[in-house]
Scaffold this motif. Structure first.
Motif, short mmCIF file in Angstrom:
data_model
loop_
_atom_site.label_atom_id
_atom_site.label_comp_id
_atom_site.label_asym_id
_atom_site.label_seq_id
_atom_site.Cartn_x
_atom_site.Cartn_y
_atom_site.Cartn_z
N ARG A 251 0.80 -1.13 -0.18
CA ARG A 251 -0.18 0.13 -0.05
C ARG A 251 0.88 1.17 -0.12
NH1 ARG A 251 -2.68 3.16 3.96
NH2 ARG A 251 -4.35 3.97 3.16
N LEU B 85 2.10 1.82 -3.50
CA LEU B 85 1.28 2.50 -4.25
C LEU B 85 0.81 4.04 -4.13
CD1 LEU B 85 -1.36 -0.64 -4.53
CD2 LEU B 85 -0.13 0.17 -6.17
N LEU B 86 0.84 4.40 -2.71
CA LEU B 86 0.72 5.72 -2.43
C LEU B 86 1.68 6.44 -2.96
CD1 LEU B 86 -0.76 5.15 0.99
CD2 LEU B 86 -1.78 6.02 -0.96
N GLU B 87 3.11 5.83 -2.71
CA GLU B 87 4.26 6.74 -3.31
C GLU B 87 4.14 7.05 -4.67
OE1 GLU B 87 7.39 4.32 -1.85
OE2 GLU B 87 7.68 5.25 0.07
N GLN B 88 3.77 5.83 -5.47
CA GLN B 88 3.42 6.05 -7.10
C GLN B 88 2.40 6.98 -7.36
OE1 GLN B 88 2.87 1.95 -8.18
NE2 GLN B 88 4.85 1.46 -8.46
N GLU B 89 1.27 7.04 -6.79
CA GLU B 89 0.33 7.86 -6.95
C GLU B 89 0.71 9.44 -6.58
OE1 GLU B 89 -3.49 9.19 -7.65
OE2 GLU B 89 -2.51 7.41 -8.37
N ASN B 90 1.46 9.50 -5.35
CA ASN B 90 1.98 10.79 -5.10
C ASN B 90 2.87 11.36 -6.44
OD1 ASN B 90 2.40 13.01 -3.52
ND2 ASN B 90 4.25 11.84 -2.47
N ARG C 122 2.64 10.60 -9.38
CA ARG C 122 1.93 11.03 -10.56
C ARG C 122 1.30 12.22 -10.29
NH1 ARG C 122 -3.06 10.90 -12.44
NH2 ARG C 122 -4.05 10.03 -10.46
N LEU C 123 1.01 12.54 -9.21
CA LEU C 123 0.18 13.75 -8.78
C LEU C 123 1.18 15.06 -8.78
CD1 LEU C 123 -2.26 12.85 -6.08
CD2 LEU C 123 -2.75 13.08 -8.36
N LYS C 124 2.34 14.61 -8.45
CA LYS C 124 3.39 15.71 -8.52
C LYS C 124 3.82 16.19 -9.85
CE LYS C 124 5.72 15.17 -3.99
NZ LYS C 124 7.05 14.79 -3.49
#
Length: 88
Positions: A55, A58-63, A65-67
């Motif tokens: 998890r 996944l959160l690091e990857q999403e972060n 992407r958002l950056k």
């Protein structure tokens, strides 16, 4: 950044081994890692279970992407601010 040859799951399993039986020096020798690497892993992954580590990844990857999205929007805003005054 260099990719680790160990996955988060493997790192957590290595950390659990030290908690259970083996010494840090033995684990480091067995897996060909430095003590500093072990203690960095311990700082980052101590107390995590495998599902929590997945998890976290996944959160690091999403972060990330958002950056990237925010950076692209910021560039668009800068370009628009330069172009708009020329036409007014």
């Amino acid at each position: 950044m260099r990719k680790s040859r160990f996955t988060e799951v493997q790192i957590i399993q290595i950390l659990k081994r030290v908690e259970a039986v083996m010494s840090v020096a033995d684990i480091c020798r067995q897996h060909s890692i430095f003590d500093t690497t072990f203690y960095k892993w311990k700082w980052k992954y101590s107390g995590l279970e495998v599902s929590e580590a997945r998890r976290l990844k996944l959160l690091e990857q999403e972060n990330a992407r958002l950056k990237r999205l925010v950076a692209e929007q910021a560039l668009d805003i800068v370009v628009l601010r330069e172009v708009i005054p020329k036409y007014l």
